[in-house]
Write a protein that holds these residues in place. Structure first.
Motif, PDB file in Angstrom:
ATOM      1  N   THR A  16      -0.008   0.795   0.930  1.00 12.82           N
ATOM      2  CA  THR A  16      -0.418   1.585   2.078  1.00 12.82           C
ATOM      3  C   THR A  16      -1.394   0.819   2.960  1.00 12.82           C
ATOM      4  O   THR A  16      -1.855   1.351   3.955  1.00 12.82           O
ATOM      5  CB  THR A  16      -1.082   2.887   1.621  1.00 12.82           C
ATOM      6  N   PRO A  48       0.634  -3.690  -3.838  1.00 13.79           N
ATOM      7  CA  PRO A  48      -0.441  -3.233  -4.726  1.00 13.79           C
ATOM      8  C   PRO A  48      -0.702  -4.155  -5.915  1.00 13.79           C
ATOM      9  O   PRO A  48      -1.817  -4.213  -6.424  1.00 13.79           O
ATOM     10  CB  PRO A  48       0.046  -1.850  -5.183  1.00 13.79           C
ATOM     11  N   THR A 493      -2.472   2.547  -4.040  1.00 15.46           N
ATOM     12  CA  THR A 493      -3.045   1.379  -3.407  1.00 15.46           C
ATOM     13  C   THR A 493      -3.619   0.477  -4.489  1.00 15.46           C
ATOM     14  O   THR A 493      -3.915   0.933  -5.596  1.00 15.46           O
ATOM     15  CB  THR A 493      -4.159   1.753  -2.407  1.00 15.46           C
TER      16      THR A 493
END
Length: 500
Positions: A16, A48, A493
Motif C-alpha cells: 500500500t 511488503p 504493509t
C-alpha cells in the motif's frame, strides 16, 4: 458468532506504499493487537516483503509477539512463476489424458522463453505507451522483470506468496527485541474499523529457530481426503471433481455428520446440427485428473484439469478447465482458466444450460436458505410459492444455515468479459423430497447452486472462480461478516528493521 472460512478466495495483499518509511527519530511504544477479524487467511506478496527478496526460504521464520515473548506461528511460502502458476509437485500425467485434453505441462525454462519473446514483441509498443503517458516507466520495468526473471526455487522472490492465518497475528514489537535484525514487520489492518495486528518475517543467517508444530490441514492424496482441525472433505478417489462428503467439526461441539448427498452437475446441450435435439450429461460424464499438489501447514494447493466425455470421447464443444483449489482449515477457494474453443451461440439452440450445485441430505431439513434478493427459503422437501417464484438472475452468493448449528455460503467470481456477453450465474434451487435424479446416494432432490445459459459463453480464455464459507453459531444478519472476506479484505504493509 464463531465464523470460519469454509473456502475462500485467498487474499493477495499488495503493497500500500511504494517507499519504505524513513526511520523514526524516536520509537513509539509498541501497540497491542486490536484486530477482531481473525478468520482471514493472509497472503502477502510483493513490496511488503521486498527487503527479504533473495533470502533462502529454509532460513525464513514467521513469528509474532504475545505476552512479551516471541512465538512461531504456522506459515508457508508458495513459489509462483511469471505466468502466475504455482511450483508444486506434479503427478505423472498419462499420455492418454494429454492426448484427450490437449494439456501441456510446460517447463519453466520454456515458459520463460515464451514470456521473453512476447515482451520483446510488444516492447516498442509499450515504450510508446510510456512516452504517451498511458503506461508508467515502473510498469514497463515490472513487465521486463517478469519476462526475464530466472526462478530460484530455494529463494524468496518478488511474486512468491507468504501465507498465514490472520487470527495468529499478535502485538507490535520493538525493534530492539527482534531475534534477528534482518526482517520485516507486517502490519495487518482491517479497512472497516482500523483494527491492527502484526507478524514478523525474519531471516536467520545461521541456526534458525524451530518452526511451529501446528499443522492446520492434512492431505491424503491416495484417497483424495482432506482432514483439518475444523472439517473433513472427501472427494471421489477416481474423480477429484466429485465431492462425496462434508463433515463439520465446530470447536467444543459435537461433530456435524456428512450433510452432502452428492455434487450434482446437469448439462443440457441442444446442437443445431441435431435439429435442437437434447443431449443430456451429468457429473458421471465429467473427468478430472490431479496434475499436482502442495500440502502446507496453512493451506493445500491442488491443481486439476476437468473435461466432459460422451461414450469415452471428449465432448468437442465443452470447454476444458484447468483449476487451482486452495483449501484452508475448513475452507475452499477455486480459480481457473476457462478455455472455450469457439462461440457456442453458432452451434447450440435455446435451452442449452449448464447447472451445478450441492445436493444435500435429509438431515439438513429445517435449514434456511437466502441470497441478496431471496429470503424465507427452507429445505423441507417441498417447493413453497416463495421458492418457486424466487429471484434467479445475478444472485452471486448463496447462504444456507441450520439454526444454532452451522452455515454454508458459496460465492461465484468470474471474468467481467463473460458478464459483458451475458454469461451470468443464476440462482438454482430445487427442493423435492420425492423426486429422484440419479446418480445419487439418497432419494430426493435438495439442490442449491447456479445455472447458466450455454449460448452466452463467449469464445476465448476467461477467469472463473468460486469460494465457499462456513460459520458456526451463525445468525443470518451476520452474513456481511462473511462477505467482507472478499469485499473488504485485510490490508498489509511492511516495514524493515530499524524503521519502527
Amino acid at each position: 458468532m464463531r465464523i470460519f472460512p469454509y473456502g475462500m478466495a485467498a487474499i493477495l495483499c499488495a503493497a500500500t506504499a511504494a517507499l519504505w518509511p524513513a526511520p523514526a527519530q524516536a520509537q513509539e511504544a509498541p501497540a497491542a493487537k486490536s484486530l477482531r477479524r481473525e478468520i482471514d487467511p493472509v497472503v502477502v506478496s510483493g513490496d511488503p516483503v521486498k527487503p527479504l527478496w533473495g533470502r533462502k526460504i529454509s532460513s525464513l521464520r514467521l513469528q509474532v509477539r504475545r505476552d512479551g515473548a516471541w512465538a512461531a506461528i504456522p506459515f508457508q511460502i508458495d513459489k509462483v512463476d511469471g505466468d502466475g502458476d504455482y511450483f508444486i509437485a506434479t503427478s505423472t500425467i498419462p499420455q492418454e489424458i494429454r492426448d484427450e485434453t490437449g494439456f501441456e505441462d510446460v517447463p519453466e525454462e520454456k515458459k520463460r522463453a515464451r514470456r521473453i519473446k512476447k515482451f520483446e514483441g510488444e516492447r516498442k509498443k509499450l515504450e510508446r505507451q510510456v512516452e504517451e503517458g498511458k503506461l508508467t516507466q515502473a510498469e514497463l520495468d515490472d513487465r521486463r522483470r517478469n519476462a526475464y526473471f530466472e526462478e530460484d526455487l530455494e529463494k524468496l522472490d518478488y511474486n512468491d506468496e507468504v501465507v498465514f492465518m490472520g487470527r495468529d497475528a499478535g502485538d507490535q514489537a520493538s525493534w530492539d527485541t527482534w531475534p534477528s535484525p534482518d526482517g520485516v514487520e507486517l502490519e495487518i489492518t482491517d479497512p472497516l474499523d482500523g483494527g491492527r495486528a502484526w507478524a514478523y518475517l525474519f531471516f536467520f543467517a545461521s541456526s534458525p529457530p524451530p518452526l511451529s508444530k501446528d499443522d492446520y490441514i492434512t492431505y491424503h492424496p491416495e484417497r483424495d481426503f482432506i482432514v483439518t482441525r475444523l472439517s473433513e472433505i472427501d472427494f471421489n478417489d477416481e474423480n477429484p471433481m466429485l465431492v462425496e462428503s462434508i463433515v463439520g467439526k465446530p470447536p467444543g461441539s459435537p461433530v456435524i455428520p456428512n450433510v452432502l448427498d452428492r455434487f450434482k452437475m446437469r448439462i443440457r446441450i441442444r446442437p443445431i446440427g441435431l435439429f435442437c435435439a437434447s443431449l443430456n450429461f451429468d457429473e458421471n460424464n465429467a473427468r478430472a485428473f490431479t496434475i499436482g499438489y502442495k500440502d502446507g501447514p496453512v493451506r493445500l494447493l491442488r491443481r486439476n484439469i476437468f473435461w466432459i466425455v460422451i461414450a469415452g470421447v471428449r465432448l468437442p464443444f465443452a470447454p476444458k478447465i484447468v483449476m487451482y483449489f486452495k483449501f484452508y482449515e475448513n475452507g475452499l477457494a477455486a480459480s481457473s482458466d476457462l478455455y472455450v474453443p469457439f462461440n457456442p451461440k453458432y452451434f447450440v439452440c435455446e435451452g442449452s444450460r449448464f447447472t451445478a450445485g450441492l445436493d444435500f441430505r435429509k438431515n439438513t431439513y429445517g435449514a434456511r436458505v437466502f441470497t441478496k434478493d431471496n429470503k424465507d427459503l427452507v429445505i423441507d422437501g417441498k417447493m413453497s410459492p416463495a421458492e418457486i417464484d424466487r429471484v434467479k438472475p445475478n444472485q452471486d452468493w448463496i447462504a444456507g444455515y441450520l439454526p444454532s448449528r452451522a452455515a454454508l455460503m458459496s460465492r461465484m467470481i468470474y471474468d467481467p468479459e463473460m458478464v459483458r456477453h451475458g454469461a451470468k450465474m443464476d440462482f438454482h434451487f430445487l427442493d423435492d423430497g420425492e423426486l429422484e435424479d440419479k446418480p445419487e446416494h439418497e432419494p430426493g432432490q435438495h439442490v442449491i447452486g447456479y445455472t447458466i445459459d450455454v449460448k452466452n459463453f463467449p469464445k476465448g480464455k476467461y477467469y472463473v472462480g468460486f469460494s465457499i464459507y462456513t460459520a458456526y453459531d451463525f445468525e443470518p444478519e451476520q452474513v456481511q461478516e462473511l462477505l467482507n472476506v472478499d469485499d473488504n479484505p485485510l490490508k498489509v504493509t511492511g516495514r524493515p528493521g530499524g524503521s519502527n
